[in-house]
Design a protein around this motif. Structure first.
Motif, short mmCIF file in Angstrom:
data_model
loop_
_atom_site.label_atom_id
_atom_site.label_comp_id
_atom_site.label_asym_id
_atom_site.label_seq_id
_atom_site.Cartn_x
_atom_site.Cartn_y
_atom_site.Cartn_z
N LEU A 188 128.94 20.28 82.36
CA LEU A 188 129.07 18.82 82.34
C LEU A 188 130.10 18.35 83.36
CD1 LEU A 188 128.97 18.04 78.51
CD2 LEU A 188 127.10 17.98 80.16
N ARG A 213 117.84 6.13 72.72
CA ARG A 213 117.35 7.47 72.42
C ARG A 213 116.00 7.39 71.73
NH1 ARG A 213 121.33 11.94 69.87
NH2 ARG A 213 122.36 11.45 71.82
N GLN A 230 114.53 15.16 71.54
CA GLN A 230 115.14 13.84 71.71
C GLN A 230 115.34 13.63 73.21
OE1 GLN A 230 118.90 14.20 69.63
NE2 GLN A 230 120.00 14.58 71.51
N ILE A 269 128.95 21.65 69.09
CA ILE A 269 129.21 21.75 70.53
C ILE A 269 130.53 22.49 70.77
CG2 ILE A 269 129.79 20.38 72.57
CD1 ILE A 269 127.72 18.29 71.41
N HIS A 288 129.85 26.11 70.36
CA HIS A 288 129.07 26.60 71.50
C HIS A 288 130.01 26.88 72.69
CE1 HIS A 288 125.44 26.89 74.04
NE2 HIS A 288 126.18 26.30 74.95
N ASN A 289 130.95 25.98 72.92
CA ASN A 289 131.86 26.15 74.05
C ASN A 289 132.91 27.23 73.79
OD1 ASN A 289 131.47 24.14 76.42
ND2 ASN A 289 131.01 22.95 74.58
N HIS A 331 129.16 12.03 80.35
CA HIS A 331 127.98 12.89 80.39
C HIS A 331 127.01 12.34 81.42
CE1 HIS A 331 124.36 14.96 78.91
NE2 HIS A 331 125.16 15.75 78.23
N VAL A 379 130.12 14.28 75.52
CA VAL A 379 129.00 15.18 75.25
C VAL A 379 127.88 14.35 74.62
CG1 VAL A 379 130.44 17.22 74.92
CG2 VAL A 379 129.91 15.78 72.96
N VAL A 380 126.67 14.91 74.65
CA VAL A 380 125.53 14.26 74.00
C VAL A 380 124.90 15.29 73.08
CG1 VAL A 380 123.27 13.20 74.32
CG2 VAL A 380 125.13 12.65 75.89
N GLY A 381 125.11 15.13 71.80
CA GLY A 381 124.63 16.12 70.83
C GLY A 381 123.26 15.78 70.29
N TRP A 382 122.78 16.62 69.44
CA TRP A 382 121.47 16.40 68.81
C TRP A 382 121.60 15.40 67.67
CZ3 TRP A 382 117.32 17.95 71.20
CH2 TRP A 382 117.38 19.08 72.02
N TYR A 434 121.74 19.13 76.60
CA TYR A 434 122.05 19.00 75.18
C TYR A 434 122.83 20.18 74.64
CZ TYR A 434 118.99 15.00 75.33
OH TYR A 434 118.43 13.79 75.63
N GLU A 435 122.99 21.21 75.47
CA GLU A 435 123.85 22.32 75.04
C GLU A 435 125.30 21.94 75.25
OE1 GLU A 435 122.52 25.79 77.08
OE2 GLU A 435 120.71 25.92 75.87
N ASN A 436 125.56 21.07 76.22
CA ASN A 436 126.90 20.53 76.42
C ASN A 436 127.95 21.59 76.72
OD1 ASN A 436 126.68 17.54 75.77
ND2 ASN A 436 125.65 18.49 74.02
#
Lengths: 830, 357
Positions: B353, B201, B214, A597, A600-601, B108, A547-550, B346-348
């Motif tokens: 994905l 990034r 980002q 994340i 969220h899932n 990803h 995953v790519v988070g904030w 970015y919500e992943n």
């Protein structure tokens, strides 16, 4: 920058090139088209001149009138009209059936309260040429001779009311293109069309069928001198290189001529009154902002341009009181501050309906100063954003000349006195020409451009080019180039001129080549980069989704992880201007984004989550490499919806794949966000002071609950510490041709003896023959005394040069059993 | 004696032929060839016979024993084969039942695209370096020749860090707005020639469907004594073909960037409509909006002021020159994978994905 194409055509001979064609050329020579828009009526051919023959009240509607209008057809058209000012005898613009108005409304045959209506009599706003919408536009009020125009004549023949408009994106280095004439020059250079003389010169005035009077030719010095009776000017700052004033009397403030209103509307400027409109019009042509004062409201007739005192206040034209900072610029009259210089005028001296004398300011400013002020106050008007570019002092003359002519011609104003000037600018100082080496052009661009061709390209852009040695062999000559005033800020070096040559003459058909890598080392990933990919691939191979988070989180994240305030992990890097409170700080731990994340899932019904991320985490502490910057490092973190041994299995797989052997876990109950009985520090290396490279554990149930998660386990690793420890190459040892010997042992030890300790003791006792020893079972319960645990060990022995004898195997076994008994109190079971 | 041997052999062979299981055969082997069986005992007693008979009887008994052993072996093999056949039939499964579940992981999408880009530039001779995400105004703007009033410096376009009591020095800190600061950072420590790409990034205060605060960029820098704009075109043409297909062309469109001079934006011919601007059904191509070209990145020849900002004689702008470029990984991903909205990246949501994994 909105460029109405017909207006543009006044300055450059477009010769039938339409807006699309012009835009396409500009687009590939450095002026990008944002969009092409149509201003005004979509179908100008459907708008004709009409004459109102009759006008009667509507029998069934008080506010409507029923008119008959001659539009050049055999029969007059009946049109129902709601405008209060419509009257018989007027000459009007009629949108006939089929016309499409601005905004897309289509004119159809209709019945209004029972009366047929075939068309619409238009207001100025409906035609897109002004703001007026209270009534229809009676053409005779704005167009001399309108009464003589034959009905049915297309309105465009007598009044420019619809146009294609290029909305161009002007790059910050080209303030000269914030004026239509500057665009015209670009169009000429890009298309080969011929540029007409500038409208602020005598030749330009003549081109437009006019005559430049005194002071209306910017190419000449104002013959009326530098004084205006009753007015004085002082500049006490170096941030205003040039400030000029001209005085006009006999001014009658009213609406502008329709052609000015039409052009301003097409360019996106709202018409206001004839004086203000001229300042806007001239700005749009020259790129140079102007400001009109009511001369009789300039107290004492004196203006002073000075730097503000910190904290002083000023009421601007929009009625707001502004607090200024030191170094910002204000204009004073005898009563004090009257304008926020170059950004916004003051209310006190504004031009109003009763103004009869206008004092016209045109000045050039220090760009960065104006930029800072406009930015601080968020006041980026058309004028302020141009002044923030730091325009050339010469442009001041252009604006004064053109504005003077227009005030005379369209307002009927009379100029009084000369041009009052102040400021540090010295017109006598001439910039030396820039040299362009022909060889340098080729060396930089990778293709040769002859000097005559270079000269031709630069000349079209207004540069003055001299070839000092026209006979120099190709590739060896040098051009001397004089930069025109409006390009002086942008073009200061040889390379800037090479850019001009490149964009107009080279890039369109440049032959591609490939550079040579001259470093005698193959390009490849560094060991750390390869190891990072390995990390990612191993986890993907174990079924984890990356995953790519904030990088951002909120200031409360550390608290939700139960980190006490003083904990170094709680010291987040804070943004000064975050987009929102949710993104106010940088993540201090990857766990935050993984938990986000995961939640969220989970809320979307995904179960059995297995995720990982590699990325940067930040801490408000000095970085070990850059002491003046926050600490940041690359991390990898995994989160699985399972127990700690699931996470540990992944960790073992990961470190195993990286060939890191000497790592160890040290149980810890001091990591607030991890389960105190199921957490450990991860170290790599021998000894008690081996560096910690990460953490492993089940997320503390209280923390997990905050993210609405069930039991989840994680590991967090500092890759900046781990990756350098990854061996890049390893020497292999032979597997051995002789068979191994295996046996299992079950040992009872006290509860607090760790499996790691038992294994370590066994390994040491096994000596050289021991190839591997590991725990394969751990048992508590029936048959095992309270307070003890039974550990089952699997032992493998091997010698490289022989088959082990029963005696050797038995000896090793006894040594291990004895060592376990002696060192950890181990008792053999069964 | 010989008759007895023949009898034993015949009886044994008959019994072996009649056996129906491997267990039965094992019993027969014990009965006929085991320690207590008659035939082996006959053989053992051969030495007691007259010398004249010894050879004959011994030979016959031995032959009988071997024949019997062979018969048993043959019969065992025969029976094992049929027993296995029977077992295989009994083992039959419904092969359409699901397999044992294995979790399937994936990279990803942004990592996949980043690696693709890295690999292409490795192949073109670039090294890969990375740099810090927090930066100073010096490296992010000043050294990159951004004028003091350049709009990118505005607080509306750059995230600045709040002053920190824990850090030394009176520098204005920010989140890098591009990967370009690594141009100067790298040249400060490396010797020319330099050929690097810098993935990483970056941050800008924008938030809508095609902008996230980002995002990721890849910077490129090639410095040598004779690197030209034509070289830039060759490198980026190679890149565009590797990413978007071998038939792609690129176009250099002059533009302005503070840190390059001349500066060009790079357009690639549209891979959806083949650069014609029109789809097969003659409708306007939605990807390039009918223009046939798609903007993919900004680039140019490194501005001499940037080389001068390195402050080392090795990077004297009269001696060395080169090109730089910067592209958005998200933009490449959007174009290649047809994404219209960046935010889901970015919500992943793992279900999304996994589609790209």
């Amino acid at each position: 920058m909105r460029v109405p194409i017909r207006w543009l055509g006044e300055y450059v001979a477009l010769d039938g090139r339409d807006a699309t064609e012009v835009a396409a050329r500009l687009n590939v020579t450095g002026t990008e088209l944002d969009r092409l828009v149509h201003h005004g009526v979509e179908t100008p051919e459907k708008i004709v001149v009409g004459r109102v023959l009759t006008c009667e009240p509507h029998p069934d509607a008080d506010r409507l009138r029923v008119t008959t209008v001659d539009i050049g057809a055999e029969e007059p058209s009946q049109i129902v009209c709601g405008a209060p000012n419509v009257a018989a005898g007027q000459t009007v613009g009629v949108a006939t059936v089929g016309a499409v108005m601005p905004g897309g409304m289509k004119i159809k045959k209709a019945k209004l309260r029972g009366q047929a209506s075939v068309g619409m009599i238009c207001s100025a706003r409906e035609l897109g040429i002004g703001e007026e919408h209270d009534g229809i536009l009676a053409l005779e009020t704005v167009l001399p001779g309108a009464a003589d125009v034959a009905p049915g004549t297309p309105l465009t023949d007598v009044l420019a009311h619809a146009d294609d408009v290029l909305d161009l994106e002007i790059t910050p280095n080209r303030p000269d293109c914030l004026g239509l004439y500057g665009i015209a020059r670009e169009v000429a250079a890009a298309t080969g069309a011929s540029l007409r003389p500038a409208p602020w010169t005598a030749a330009g005035a003549a081109e437009q069928g006019s005559t430049a009077e005194e002071g209306e030719d910017a190419a000449a010095v104002d013959p009326r001198g530098e004084a205006i009776d009753g007015f004085s000017l002082e500049v006490t700052t170096t941030r205003c290189p040039r400030f000029t004033l001209r005085l006009f009397q006999d001014v009658v403030v009213g609406p502008s001529p329709l052609w000015i209103q039409a052009r301003l509307s097409a360019a996106g400027q709202r018409p206001i009154n004839n004086v203000v409109d001229i300042t806007n019009y001239v700005m749009l042509v020259t790129g140079q902002p102007l400001h009109a004062f009511d001369a009789d409201r300039v107290a004492g007739g004196s203006l002073t341009i000075r730097e503000a005192v910190d904290g002083e206040q000023l009421e601007t034209l929009d009625g707001t009181t502004r607090t200024l900072k030191a170094g910002e610029l204000v204009i004073d009259d005898a009563d004090g501050p009257t304008s926020l210089a170059a950004v916004m005028g003051g209310a006190r001296s504004e031009v109003h309906e009763g103004t009869t004398r206008v004092l016209l300011e045109v000045a050039s400013w220090d760009g960065p100063t104006i930029h800072r002020t406009a930015h601080r106050l968020d006041l980026f008007s058309e004028a302020a954003s141009r002044n923030a570019k730091g325009l050339a002092p010469e442009q001041v003359d252009w604006a004064q000349a053109l504005a003077s002519r227009l005030l005379r011609e369209t307002v009927g104003a009379t100029r009084v006195g000369g041009t009052l000037s102040a400021g540090t600018w010295n017109s006598a100082v001439v910039q030396p020409p820039l040299a362009v080496r022909e060889s340098r052009v080729e060396r930089l661009l990778g293709t040769a451009v002859s000097r005559p061709r270079q000269t031709e390209l630069l000349d079209a852009l207004g540069f003055g080019v001299t070839d000092a040695e026209p006979d120099a062999p190709a590739g060896t000559g040098t051009l001397q180039v004089v930069v025109p005033a409006e390009r002086r800020a942008d073009v200061t070096r040889e390379v800037d001129l090479i850019e001009e040559i490149a964009r107009l003459g080279v890039v369109a058909d440049l032959e591609p080549t490939l550079p040579t890598r001259r470093r005698a080392a193959a390009a490849r990933l560094t060991p750390a980069q390869r190891a990072r990919r390995r990390v990612e691939d191993v986890l993907v191979g174990r079924g984890l989704q990356e995953v790519v988070g904030w990088s951002f989180t909120d200031a409360g994240a550390a608290g939700r992880l139960e980190l006490p305030e003083g904990d170094p992990r709680a010291a987040a890097v804070v943004l000064d201007n975050p987009l929102s409170e949710d993104q106010a700080v940088l993540r201090p731990s990857m766990l935050v984004s993984l938990l986000d994340i995961a939640r969220h899932n989970r809320t979307r019904g995904v179960d059995d989550l297995r995720i990982f991320e590699t990325g940067t985490v930040f801490r408000d502490a000095p970085d070990p490499v850059r002491a003046d910057m926050p600490y940041e490092h690359l991390a990898v973190a995994a989160l699985v919806q399972d127990d700690v041994f699931a996470a540990k299995g992944l960790l073992e797989a990961l470190l195993g794949a990286l060939r890191i052997d000497d790592w160890a876990l040290h149980a810890t109950d001091e990591v607030q966000f991890l389960h105190p009985g199921r957490a450990a520090r991860i170290t790599v290396g021998a000894g008690d002071d081996a560096p910690t490279i990460g953490l492993l554990g089940e997320v503390h149930p209280r923390v997990a609950d905050r993210w609405d998660l069930p039991r989840v386990a994680t590991f967090l690793i500092d890759l900046d510490r781990l990756l350098p420890l990854v061996p890049d190459a390893r020497t292999f040892r032979p597997v051995g041709a002789f068979p191994d010997a295996r046996f299992d042992l079950a040992v009872l030890v006290a509860d607090d003896v760790t499996a790691a300790k038992v294994v370590a003791v066994a390994r040491k006792a096994g000596g050289a023959l021991l190839e591997d020893v590991r725990v394969f079972d751990s048992y508590r319960g029936k048959g095992v005394p309270e307070g003890q645990v039974s550990l089952a060990l699997h032992v493998r022995l091997r010698a490289a040069d022989r088959t082990l004898t029963d005696e050797e195997i038995g000896g090793a076994r006894e040594q291990i059993v004895a060592a376990l008994a002696e060192q950890v109190g181990g008792v053999l079971r069964g | 004696m010989q008759e007895r041997i023949a009898e034993l052999r015949a009886a044994g062979e008959a019994a072996v032929a009649a056996a129906t299981t491997t267990d039965e055969l094992e019993e027969l082997r014990v009965a006929h060839l085991g320690r207590k069986a008659e035939l082996p005992n006959l053989l053992r007693d051969v030495s007691k016979l007259e010398p004249a008979e010894r050879g004959i009887v011994g030979k016959a008994a031995n032959q009988a024993r071997q024949a019997l052993q062979a018969a048993i072996d043959a019969r065992v093999a025969e029976l094992k084969a049929s027993e296995l056949d029977a077992q295989l039939i009994a083992d039959r499964v419904d092969i359409t039942l699901p397999g044992k579940a294995e979790p399937v992981g994936g990279l990803h999408l942004l990592t996949r695209v980043r690696r693709d880009i890295e690999d292409i530039f490795l192949g073109l001779g670039f090294d890969i370096v990375e740099g810090p995400e927090t930066e100073t105004v010096h490296y992010n703007f000043d050294a990159l020749n951004h004028a003091e009033n350049h709009p990118a410096r505005d607080r509306a376009d750059t995230f600045y860090l709040a002053p920190s009591p824990h850090l030394d020095g009176d520098v204005q800190r920010l989140l890098r707005t591009h990967t370009s600061p690594m141009q100067v950072r790298h040249m400060e420590r490396a010797e020319p020639p330099v050929a690097i790409v810098v993935p990483g990034r970056v941050y800008r205060p924008d938030s809508d469907a095609t902008h996230t605060p980002q995002f990721h960029q890849v910077e490129g820098l090639w410095i040598d004594t004779d690197t030209t704009l034509a070289d830039l075109k060759g490198v980026l043409l190679s890149f565009a073909r590797a990413i978007f297909g071998p038939d792609r062309e690129i176009r250099l469109r002059p533009h302005f960037f503070p840190f390059t001079e001349p500066s060009v934006e790079i357009d690639v011919s549209c891979h959806l409509c083949g650069g014609t601007g029109t789809l097969k059904d003659r409708s306007r191509c939605p990807l390039c909006k009918g223009t046939g070209w798609i903007e993919i990145l900004g680039s140019g020849m490194v501005d001499p002021n940037v080389l001068a900002a390195v402050g080392r004689p090795e990077f004297d702008p009269e001696k060395v020159q080169g090109f730089a470029f910067g592209m958005g990984i998200e933009r490449i991903a959007m174009l290649r994978y047809g994404l219209s909205d960046l935010r889901p990246l970015y919500e992943n949501d793992v279900r999304l994905l996994e589609q790209y994994a």
